[in-house]
Design a protein around this motif. Structure first.
Motif, PDB file in Angstrom:
ATOM      1  N   ASN A 171      10.141  -6.098 -24.089  1.00 62.45           N
ATOM      2  CA  ASN A 171      11.162  -7.100 -23.791  1.00 62.45           C
ATOM      3  C   ASN A 171      10.543  -8.372 -23.214  1.00 62.45           C
ATOM      4  OD1 ASN A 171      10.452  -5.584 -21.399  1.00 62.45           O
ATOM      5  ND2 ASN A 171      12.156  -6.577 -20.352  1.00 62.45           N
ATOM      6  N   SER A 218      14.508 -10.088 -24.104  1.00 60.84           N
ATOM      7  CA  SER A 218      15.241  -8.975 -24.702  1.00 60.84           C
ATOM      8  C   SER A 218      15.973  -9.393 -25.976  1.00 60.84           C
ATOM      9  CB  SER A 218      16.244  -8.409 -23.693  1.00 60.84           C
ATOM     10  OG  SER A 218      15.604  -7.674 -22.683  1.00 60.84           O
ATOM     11  N   ALA A 275      13.509  -9.231 -28.811  1.00 56.74           N
ATOM     12  CA  ALA A 275      13.179  -7.839 -29.123  1.00 56.74           C
ATOM     13  C   ALA A 275      14.322  -7.184 -29.895  1.00 56.74           C
ATOM     14  CB  ALA A 275      12.889  -7.068 -27.841  1.00 56.74           C
ATOM     15  N   THR A 276      15.553  -7.444 -29.450  1.00 59.33           N
ATOM     16  CA  THR A 276      16.722  -6.878 -30.117  1.00 59.33           C
ATOM     17  C   THR A 276      16.852  -7.412 -31.541  1.00 59.33           C
ATOM     18  OG1 THR A 276      17.883  -6.702 -27.998  1.00 59.33           O
ATOM     19  CG2 THR A 276      19.229  -6.603 -29.979  1.00 59.33           C
ATOM     20  N   ALA A 326      14.549  -3.329 -24.652  1.00 60.53           N
ATOM     21  CA  ALA A 326      15.438  -4.466 -24.438  1.00 60.53           C
ATOM     22  C   ALA A 326      16.524  -4.137 -23.429  1.00 60.53           C
ATOM     23  CB  ALA A 326      16.075  -4.895 -25.763  1.00 60.53           C
ATOM     24  N   ASP A 327      17.044  -5.195 -22.800  1.00 59.18           N
ATOM     25  CA  ASP A 327      18.136  -5.043 -21.848  1.00 59.18           C
ATOM     26  C   ASP A 327      19.390  -4.620 -22.614  1.00 59.18           C
ATOM     27  OD1 ASP A 327      18.979  -5.133 -19.216  1.00 59.18           O
ATOM     28  OD2 ASP A 327      19.744  -7.166 -19.372  1.00 59.18           O
ATOM     29  N   GLY A 363      17.340 -12.463 -22.148  1.00 55.26           N
ATOM     30  CA  GLY A 363      18.548 -11.657 -22.255  1.00 55.26           C
ATOM     31  C   GLY A 363      19.668 -12.107 -21.324  1.00 55.26           C
ATOM     32  N   ASN A 421      17.049  -1.936 -19.082  1.00 55.49           N
ATOM     33  CA  ASN A 421      16.115  -1.739 -20.180  1.00 55.49           C
ATOM     34  C   ASN A 421      16.300  -0.381 -20.842  1.00 55.49           C
ATOM     35  OD1 ASN A 421      14.992  -4.207 -19.875  1.00 55.49           O
ATOM     36  ND2 ASN A 421      13.028  -3.512 -19.066  1.00 55.49           N
TER      37      ASN A 421
END
Length: 244
Positions: free
Chosen positions: A42, A76, A79-80, A93-94, A148, A222
């Motif tokens: 993240n 995040s 990453a998502t 990720a958050d 995020g 996370n």
């Protein structure tokens, strides 16, 4: 010398030679097949990422047949996005941002929760007159574009009765947060609590802080997320990753 003794020595020599050949063949044999896995974090590597690096150093992923590549992240949200699009099969990720992205069609599945509470926090200078979330209306909040916290902000704002659009987001590098806050370039910033001690050290008694979990928004933090199609086709290897 007896025939039995001679035969015994010959047999022993043969066994020793066979063992040497076996050892040579074993050493030359290729390692067990490894499944390549690109795991995106993240954020840039920090203290909370040590377990993944430690497990890799100790060979635990390799033992489970996983050739793990750990990719530093930039938020995040990024990453998502990458996991949802399949660019990375697995990531960290958050969870709040993951849920928002899922609602917009991101093809992700959460398989392991790391933080039971949201680690998000808001930071400001007490000398600015800010005392809480509602005082942020009309102010500038600085953080990276893919952070995020930006995805989560509308929910936090609504939970506290303010218009999410009442603040201005300023794009700054993660390492510039403190400097920007001190100089007055921004009025507030966001960060995970795992580096709270740095804010405390740098701002001292002028530190203003509010944990989002204490302000009406406390989703899981996370979490390990996996691309849904990848999970469907590779469930055993994902289970091994979670095990490690």
């Amino acid at each position: 010398m007896s025939i039995r003794t001679t035969m015994g020595r010959s047999a022993g020599a043969a066994i020793t030679a066979a063992a040497a050949v076996a050892a040579t063949l074993f050493a030359a044999a290729p390692a067990a097949a490894q499944t390549r896995m690109d795991f995106i974090l993240n954020w840039v590597p920090g203290g909370d990422h040590v377990p993944y690096y430690y497990a890799k150093k100790m060979g635990w992923y390799e033992k489970e047949g996983i050739d793990l590549n750990i990719e530093p992240g930039k938020g995040s949200a990024l990453a998502t996005q990458k996991v949802g699009a399949g660019a990375n099969p697995i990531g960290l990720a958050d969870m709040a941002g993951v849920l928002v992205a899922k609602g917009k069609g991101a093809d992700t599945v959460a398989v392991y929760n790391v933080y039971a509470n949201s680690p998000q926090g808001m930071y400001w200078l007490k000398s600015s007159g800010i005392k809480g979330i509602k005082d942020l209306a009309g102010k500038k909040i600085g953080n990276p574009a893919a952070d995020g916290a930006r995805v989560m902000w509308p929910a936090l704002a609504k939970a506290n009765g303010i218009d999410p659009k009442s603040v201005t987001w300023v794009n700054i590098d993660a390492n510039a947060k403190l400097a920007a806050l001190k100089s007055g370039a921004i009025d507030a910033t966001t960060s995970f609590y795992n580096i709270h001690h740095i804010f405390q050290r740098e701002l001292g008694d002028n530190l203003g802080f509010l944990a989002w979990r204490d302000a009406g928004l406390n989703p899981y933090g996370n979490s390990i997320i996996v691309n849904a199609k990848y999970l469907a086709a590779n469930k055993p290897v994902v289970e091994k990753f979670v095990k490690v």
